[in-house]
Each structure stands twice: as C-alpha cells, then as structure tokens.
Design a protein around this motif. Sequence first.
Motif, mmCIF file in Angstrom:
data_model
loop_
_atom_site.group_PDB
_atom_site.id
_atom_site.type_symbol
_atom_site.label_atom_id
_atom_site.label_comp_id
_atom_site.label_asym_id
_atom_site.label_seq_id
_atom_site.Cartn_x
_atom_site.Cartn_y
_atom_site.Cartn_z
ATOM 1 N N HIS A 23 57.254 47.775 46.388
ATOM 2 C CA HIS A 23 57.919 46.716 45.621
ATOM 3 C C HIS A 23 58.043 47.032 44.134
ATOM 4 C CE1 HIS A 23 58.133 43.756 48.910
ATOM 5 N NE2 HIS A 23 57.071 44.383 49.353
ATOM 6 N N GLY A 24 57.808 48.297 43.779
ATOM 7 C CA GLY A 24 58.040 48.733 42.414
ATOM 8 C C GLY A 24 57.096 48.126 41.380
ATOM 9 N N ARG A 25 55.865 47.859 41.795
ATOM 10 C CA ARG A 25 54.863 47.313 40.864
ATOM 11 C C ARG A 25 53.994 48.432 40.318
ATOM 12 N NH1 ARG A 25 57.175 42.517 39.860
ATOM 13 N NH2 ARG A 25 57.399 41.263 41.761
ATOM 14 N N LYS A 26 53.396 48.224 39.185
ATOM 15 C CA LYS A 26 52.492 49.193 38.594
ATOM 16 C C LYS A 26 51.202 49.235 39.405
ATOM 17 C CE LYS A 26 54.189 48.957 33.840
ATOM 18 N NZ LYS A 26 53.823 48.664 32.428
ATOM 19 N N LYS A 27 50.652 50.429 39.535
ATOM 20 C CA LYS A 27 49.405 50.571 40.296
ATOM 21 C C LYS A 27 48.229 50.033 39.511
ATOM 22 C CE LYS A 27 50.933 54.561 42.999
ATOM 23 N NZ LYS A 27 50.663 55.972 43.392
ATOM 24 N N GLY A 30 51.196 37.904 48.254
ATOM 25 C CA GLY A 30 49.863 38.340 47.843
ATOM 26 C C GLY A 30 49.832 38.957 46.458
ATOM 27 N N PRO A 31 48.631 39.258 45.981
ATOM 28 C CA PRO A 31 48.472 39.761 44.610
ATOM 29 C C PRO A 31 49.177 41.092 44.356
ATOM 30 C CG PRO A 31 46.392 39.861 45.826
ATOM 31 C CD PRO A 31 47.335 39.049 46.637
ATOM 32 N N ALA A 32 49.218 41.981 45.353
ATOM 33 C CA ALA A 32 49.832 43.299 45.140
ATOM 34 C C ALA A 32 51.325 43.196 44.864
ATOM 35 C CB ALA A 32 49.578 44.195 46.350
ATOM 36 N N VAL A 33 52.045 42.388 45.672
ATOM 37 C CA VAL A 33 53.496 42.262 45.471
ATOM 38 C C VAL A 33 53.814 41.499 44.188
ATOM 39 C CG1 VAL A 33 53.856 40.102 46.763
ATOM 40 C CG2 VAL A 33 55.666 41.821 46.701
ATOM 41 N N ARG A 34 52.891 40.644 43.744
ATOM 42 C CA ARG A 34 53.089 39.910 42.487
ATOM 43 C C ARG A 34 52.723 40.763 41.268
ATOM 44 N NH1 ARG A 34 49.964 35.929 45.196
ATOM 45 N NH2 ARG A 34 48.235 36.318 43.750
ATOM 46 N N GLY A 35 52.063 41.892 41.515
ATOM 47 C CA GLY A 35 51.589 42.700 40.407
ATOM 48 C C GLY A 35 50.396 42.072 39.714
ATOM 49 N N ASP A 36 49.641 41.285 40.464
ATOM 50 C CA ASP A 36 48.487 40.558 39.907
ATOM 51 C C ASP A 36 47.256 41.469 39.914
ATOM 52 O OD1 ASP A 36 46.462 38.837 39.237
ATOM 53 O OD2 ASP A 36 46.944 37.314 40.745
#
Length: 255
Positions: free
Chosen positions: A250-254, A213-219
């Motif tokens: 998953h260490g993505r930017k908020k 999904g978009p959150a884990v992709r950092g989209d």
Amino acid sequence: MISVILLGAGNVASHLYKVFHNSDTITVTQWYNRHIDKISTFKNEVEITDDLSALKRADIYIIAVSDDAIATVSEALPFQDRFVVHTSGTASLYDIDAKHRRGVFYPLQTFTKGAEVDFSNIPLCIEGLKKSDFKLLKRLAEGIGSKDYKVSTEQRKRLHIAAVFANNFTNQMYRIAHEITEANQIEFEILKPLILETAKKIQTMSPYMAQTGPAVRGDKKTAKQHLNLIENPQHKAIYKLLTESINDTHGRKKL
C-alpha cells in the motif's frame, strides 16, 4: 451412471466416498486400500479390497493418496488404457503412469476426517488429456453438485501455493491469536465475529481494498507498541514481516 473406484483411505478419499455414495448419478464400484482395516467399516455399503489384481472395470479410477505414492500406485495398477486420475493440488498429470488415460480431479478445499463439507461449495479443478475424459470429469463434478474449472498442471501448482497462503497460513495466524488471548486470560470467542467479517468482505471486494489496520494506515506508533508487547520472538518476527508486506503493498513507509 458413472462408475468409480477409489484408491486410498485418507481425508480426501473418505469425503469423496461419502459424496459419491449419496449421488444419484455416481456409483462406487469398489474401494481399495492397502490396509483394508481402514475401510472395513464400509464393507456393508461398498465392496472393499486390498488386492489391486481384484479391481473391477470402472469409468474412472481415482487415486487419492499422498503425492509421493501416486506414481507407484498408478504403475502397480494391473491394466492399461483406462481412465486414472489423482486428486493432488501439486502433483503433475504426468505422475500417473503413461499406460493409462490420465487426468486430475482436485477438490480445492481443506479436508478433515469427521468434519462435514458441502461439495456444492467446493470448486473442482479438472484436467484431462482427451476431450471425452475431460467431459467425463465435468459430469463427475456435476454429479456431486460442484462447480468445475479447467486448470492446467502449472496453474494448479500455483493455485495450491495461493491456497496455502489463504488457508494454512491464515489458520496459523488464528492459532497465534488464540495463544495470545489464552496467555492473557481472554476468550478467543471474542475474535470470531472479526474473523467471519474479514472472510465475508472479500466475497464482494478485493483483498487489497478490504485491508485495514495500523500497517495500511501507516500508523507506526501503534505497530511499534504492538511489537513491544509481543513477547514471543517468532510472533514478533511474523508481525514485523507482515506489517512490512502490507506497507510495501500500500505504499506506506516501513517501521
């Protein structure tokens, strides 16, 4: 043959009665409920009663009532030094009155009256203070084809929290998805293969590895577009909270 007396007539008690009744190694000696009309349809299959003083002797007495009523029911039982267990995911083993041999027989599953369940696919979390009682619970689980797990009271409480996330909260997500599809004249049926595939994936990989999904992709672009389209403020808040949780995991930017 293991003799059982059931106390209570809710969802869990009803499903336990059915599976015990069909077992070759278990017999339901009696079924008690304070409102006997709730179990009256079974009077031709099993002895029913609304009188605690009329309870017979059995190998196991299973209290399948609300958590708040466990202590009261166990205290009211007119005998002592018999094996009494409850079926709660959160109540302590010690909520059962100390005059009894105490145990827990907790089937980790969602139960709804009228919905069929297969106990061979239901894990049984068991606990007993005496070794002989614990072995009896293992035999009871085996008698209905369930796999048993030795789980302490503290472990069971945490497990129940995990179950709420995995089941109750997930089902609420389904309800929100259903509301969104209905509001836009889309068949909810379209989402069912996705729901099944998501559940299927975690049979062979961890939820961490299965995340998409978009959150884990950092989209961020897609996530912000979704937020702009969501009209319900509560749904918007849930979307944002879960997106941030996945970002953190998953260490993505908020956003």
